[in-house]
Design a protein around this motif. Sequence first.
Motif, PDB file in Angstrom:
ATOM      1  N   MET A 157     183.562 -40.973  24.669  1.00 38.43           N
ATOM      2  CA  MET A 157     182.362 -41.697  25.079  1.00 38.43           C
ATOM      3  C   MET A 157     182.489 -42.119  26.539  1.00 38.43           C
ATOM      4  O   MET A 157     183.593 -42.357  27.027  1.00 38.43           O
ATOM      5  N   ARG A 164     183.557 -52.261  17.316  1.00 38.55           N
ATOM      6  CA  ARG A 164     182.824 -51.000  17.405  1.00 38.55           C
ATOM      7  C   ARG A 164     182.426 -50.535  16.007  1.00 38.55           C
ATOM      8  O   ARG A 164     182.104 -49.366  15.798  1.00 38.55           O
ATOM      9  N   THR A 224     168.550 -49.639  18.391  1.00 42.84           N
ATOM     10  CA  THR A 224     169.249 -49.159  19.588  1.00 42.84           C
ATOM     11  C   THR A 224     170.640 -49.789  19.637  1.00 42.84           C
ATOM     12  O   THR A 224     170.861 -50.777  20.345  1.00 42.84           O
ATOM     13  N   PRO A 226     174.457 -50.710  20.594  1.00 43.96           N
ATOM     14  CA  PRO A 226     175.301 -50.579  21.784  1.00 43.96           C
ATOM     15  C   PRO A 226     176.566 -49.792  21.444  1.00 43.96           C
ATOM     16  O   PRO A 226     176.758 -49.362  20.301  1.00 43.96           O
ATOM     17  N   ASP A 227     177.455 -49.641  22.420  1.00 40.99           N
ATOM     18  CA  ASP A 227     178.753 -49.004  22.167  1.00 40.99           C
ATOM     19  C   ASP A 227     179.753 -49.981  21.574  1.00 40.99           C
ATOM     20  O   ASP A 227     180.689 -49.577  20.865  1.00 40.99           O
ATOM     21  N   GLY A 231     173.272 -48.141  26.456  1.00 44.31           N
ATOM     22  CA  GLY A 231     174.600 -48.268  25.857  1.00 44.31           C
ATOM     23  C   GLY A 231     175.375 -49.410  26.482  1.00 44.31           C
ATOM     24  O   GLY A 231     174.812 -50.346  27.046  1.00 44.31           O
TER      25      GLY A 231
END
Length: 458
Positions: free
Chosen positions: A1, A20, A38, A40-41, A84
Amino acid sequence: MPHDAALAELTLLLGDRLSRSKPDLAQHGQNETWFPETPPDAVAWPETTEEVARLVAICARHGCPVVAWGAGTSLEGHALAFAGGVVVDFARMNRVLEVRPGDMQAVVQPGITREGLNAELRATGLMFPVDPGANATLGGMAATRASGTTAVRYGTMRDNVLALEVVLADGRVIRTGSGARKSSAGYDLTGLFVGSEGTLGLVTELTLRLHGQPEAVSAAVCAFPDFAAAVEAVIATIQSAIPMARIEFVDETVARIFNAQSGTAFPELPHLMVEFHGSEASAAEDARRFGEIAEGFGGLGFDWATTTEERNRLWRMRHGAYRACIAARPGSMGMVTDICVPISRLAEAVAETRADIADLGLQGPILGHVGDGNFHAILLLERGNAGELARAKEVTRRLAERALRLGGTITGEHGVGVGKKGLMALEHGEAWDVMARIKRALDPDGILNPGKVVEVSQ
């Protein structure tokens, strides 16, 4: 990533307070309205300003986006990580650091909610009055320059935030403002960060103005033959210098929904919901005078809430109106939009908006803070119906254009986020570019809540 290097360093800093996991990412990828999930990382839970500063500095070195998260109750996609990166959840920075009764001030961390603060203030005789309805965090309320039902008397977050501690995009920590009632010392940086939606810095501490808890509270709800009559009653009340604490409007559709879901028996007409604060004598007198004015404009069916329980029920119903409207169309989602206009143009704005909603074949109950010219249209959309979503966006655009034509603003309290960013040029013109220049100066790499409020070409 793309952000693995930053996340590896953040794991060393925060340990298991950097997550995560899919459930944590999903939880922080959701929102209260129509935007898609949506995630996030990663999600971070810092506990101190120093940790926030080190977190931001790490992200700055690696070009990793940073998005602040309070309670997730914003309505224009403010806290979604569209690019992200790391969502910084302030849930563990939720303490009242100091109460200064003599100065009527409190110093708090950003993660405490307004209800949490008021619970701690209960024994002091003081309160924090800004009430957006949702139990939002005070950091989020400052970031969006929130207001709500009590703004007509107590003002918005802009009026009630005296000072801030802010972590900038490079990890520096600055303080803005002070505990003094006024200052002429340079630029008003507190005012700059209040309403910046996390695009210029992360708020880690707030000094707030408090107000005295009223000795007595009087509240009522009454119907009017039409919205124009209700607005005229409000204008006459304001011109009579009657100090209203709240004065809210709901249309006949919302009144019908209240009856169906809360067991009330409101006439299916536009209603005002009002509240007065003061001594026993003054609150009663203000309520009496308002009643006389309202009757002169056709007000009827007065229902006075004489106990704390009745008042709380009245305002729970008002604050729950959004979810009640969503439930009235099973399976729907909401697009909630707001504008604010001079009160003298409010009836005109509502009438034209209702016509637009009907013309485009949508369902859209209307309610709002009539005392300061701010109202909301709750557009009820079938999930997955692209046609309805497109028509709702058209209503939003027409509403914004109408607000500006009538001398108002495209949003009175919801803020910009992503949902209204495309409308900013209409209101601000060249001033929108000035905002973008401020953003570039304070966040040259664009890591703080990217894609929100301004358009910045890197």
